[in-house]
Write an enzyme that holds these catalytic residues in place. Structure first.
Site, PDB file in Angstrom:
ATOM      1  CG  ASP A  38      -2.749   5.074  -4.338  1.00  0.00           C
ATOM      2  OD1 ASP A  38      -2.057   4.984  -3.304  1.00  0.00           O
ATOM      3  OD2 ASP A  38      -2.677   6.013  -5.157  1.00  0.00           O
ATOM      4  CG  HIS A  82      -2.256   0.641   0.950  1.00  0.00           C
ATOM      5  ND1 HIS A  82      -2.539   1.391  -0.180  1.00  0.00           N
ATOM      6  CD2 HIS A  82      -3.404   0.664   1.679  1.00  0.00           C
ATOM      7  CE1 HIS A  82      -3.766   1.836  -0.134  1.00  0.00           C
ATOM      8  NE2 HIS A  82      -4.327   1.413   0.988  1.00  0.00           N
TER       9      HIS A  82
END
Length: 447
Positions: free
Chosen positions: A422, A418
């Site tokens: 995204d 992450h």
């Protein structure tokens, strides 16, 4: 006699040290030229080290699990010298270790493992000076009698082989292990042997049910298992993962796959599993979301995005999990992917995969096949930023707008770093794969 030092050779470009994972010899063993002395591991590739000469093993450098630097002494061999003291190479067989040569540096004291390896064979009569003193506790311990017909006690001075846990149980029960026959390797006494002895000893009440298992096995984490542990620890410590699970209807894909495999015999093409289709679908999805085909160098603060798609395939072997790499999937068709995948998986299971075949992946697939479960949380292969997990396929009722119909369905569980990917990019990537797998003709059109 002379001495020949076998050093750890250069086992790979940029490798400064390797982990010792197996000794094939012990002190005192005669070896011939090309006899394998040891196996070392580096970057999940195991390398065997052969002897360059014939001789007798005089010294071993390290314990299993220790690391040895490239160029450092690994084994010392006694070899026939020019002084005429020995003119024949050693014969293979039970040869006792020879005396240390008087030339060269003063020998270091042998560690316990090497002293044990150099000890006389079981059954040989030791000299008076070599006989170990009996421990007072053992001498004072009342010896339990062996039941009639159960086996004669071991000769005086012969130490029974048993694990610490078995010895502790014997002490607590007042059993002299010399009276207990062993059924394990080299006569080792197991918990089952001790249970059988206790149950046959007069005066000992027979157990009415299964005997409690109080054993504790200590397994040293070495070799591939240590590499896996280090990689998982690194991934857990550095990567911030997000996992995205999506359901895929693979009914049409399975029908197409069955048809292509039915024609495989006449065309000479390899049989297809689901993975080649997934690999090609990932190539198409990566074109739209290239950020998932990348490495994140968090120490340098760099994202390295790759044009070539090198897919690692997590493969279970007897030694543990390995990840052989199918390179340049973007330049391969379905059948080429299948052939290369089968070749690499077989090499990984046999332990013959090279270091180059086990490194360099840019994105990974993990699949447990029929054991895949409903959903998983795959661990990203650092420094990659994405991994696609294949879950179990099952027939489920699906609503088509007017009725429920049986469809073949599976889940994809995909994890992303992450810090780099995204959630929106991750979802778009997986949804593109879903579209291609549910309409497999598009995979060939993407070609």
């Amino acid at each position: 006699m002379g001495e020949h030092v076998v050093k750890l050779p250069d086992v790979g470009e940029g490798i400064a040290e390797a982990e010792l994972v197996e000794w094939h010899v012990k002190v005192g063993d005669p070896v011939l030229e090309d006899t394998v002395l040891a196996a070392v591991m580096t970057d999940k590739a195991t390398v065997e080290i052969p002897s360059p000469v014939a001789g007798t093993v005089a010294w071993l450098a390290a314990e299993i699990g220790e690391k040895v630097a490239v160029g450092a002494p690994l084994v010392r061999l006694r070899v026939p010298g020019s002084d005429g003291s020995a003119s024949q190479p050693p014969q293979m067989g039970g040869t006792a270790p020879m005396e240390q040569p008087q030339t060269g540096p003063e020998p270091q004291p042998q560690p316990e493992r090497q002293r044990m390896a150099a000890a006389p064979q079981a059954g040989a009569e030791p000299s008076a000076a070599a006989k170990p003193a009996r421990r007072p506790a053992l001498a004072a311990m009342p010896a339990a009698r062996a039941p009639a017909g159960y086996g004669a006690p071991r000769p005086a001075g012969e130490k029974p082989l048993a694990s610490p846990a078995v010895r502790r149980r014997a002490r607590e029960a007042g059993i002299d292990l010399r009276q207990v026959p062993g059924t394990g390797p080299a006569g080792r006494i197991t918990h089952e042997d001790l249970d059988a002895f206790l149950n046959r000893t007069p005066g000992t009440p027979a157990r009415s049910g299964p005997a409690p298992d109080t054993s504790v096995e200590e397994i040293k984490v070495i070799g591939l298992r240590r590499r896996i542990a280090e990689r998982m620890e690194l991934a857990h410590a550095r990567i911030v993962p997000i996992t995205y699970v999506e359901e895929i209807d693979v009914t049409a894909l399975e029908e197409l796959r069955a048809k292509l495999n039915a024609d495989a015999g006449s065309t000479g093409r390899p049989r297809l599993t689901l993975l080649p289709f997934l690999m090609r679908a990932m190539v198409a999805a990566i074109r739209e979301q290239p950020i998932v085909n990348a490495h994140y160098d968090d120490e340098a603060g760099l994202i390295r995005r790759f044009g070539g798609v090198h897919v690692g395939i997590a493969t279970q072997t007897d030694a543990g999990l390995t990840v052989p790499v199918v390179r340049h999937v973007e330049a391969r068709d379905i059948w080429d992917c299948a052939a290369e995948l089968a070749r690499l998986a077989e090499a990984a299971r046999r332990g013959t995969a090279t270091r180059e075949e086990l490194s360099g992946s840019t994105i990974t697939i993990t699949s447990l096949g029929a054991l895949g479960g409903i959903a998983t949380t795959p661990v990203i292969n650092h420094p990659e930023v994405a991994i696609v997990g294949v879950n179990r396929m099952a027939v489920r009722p699906m609503w088509n707008g007017s009725e429920f119909v049986p469809r073949k369905v599976m889940n994809l569980s995909s994890s992303f770093d992450h810090r780099v990917v995204d959630g929106w990019n991750a979802a778009v990537f997986v949804q593109r794969i879903r579209t291609l797998l549910e309409t497999p003709a598009l995979i060939f059109m993407e070609g």
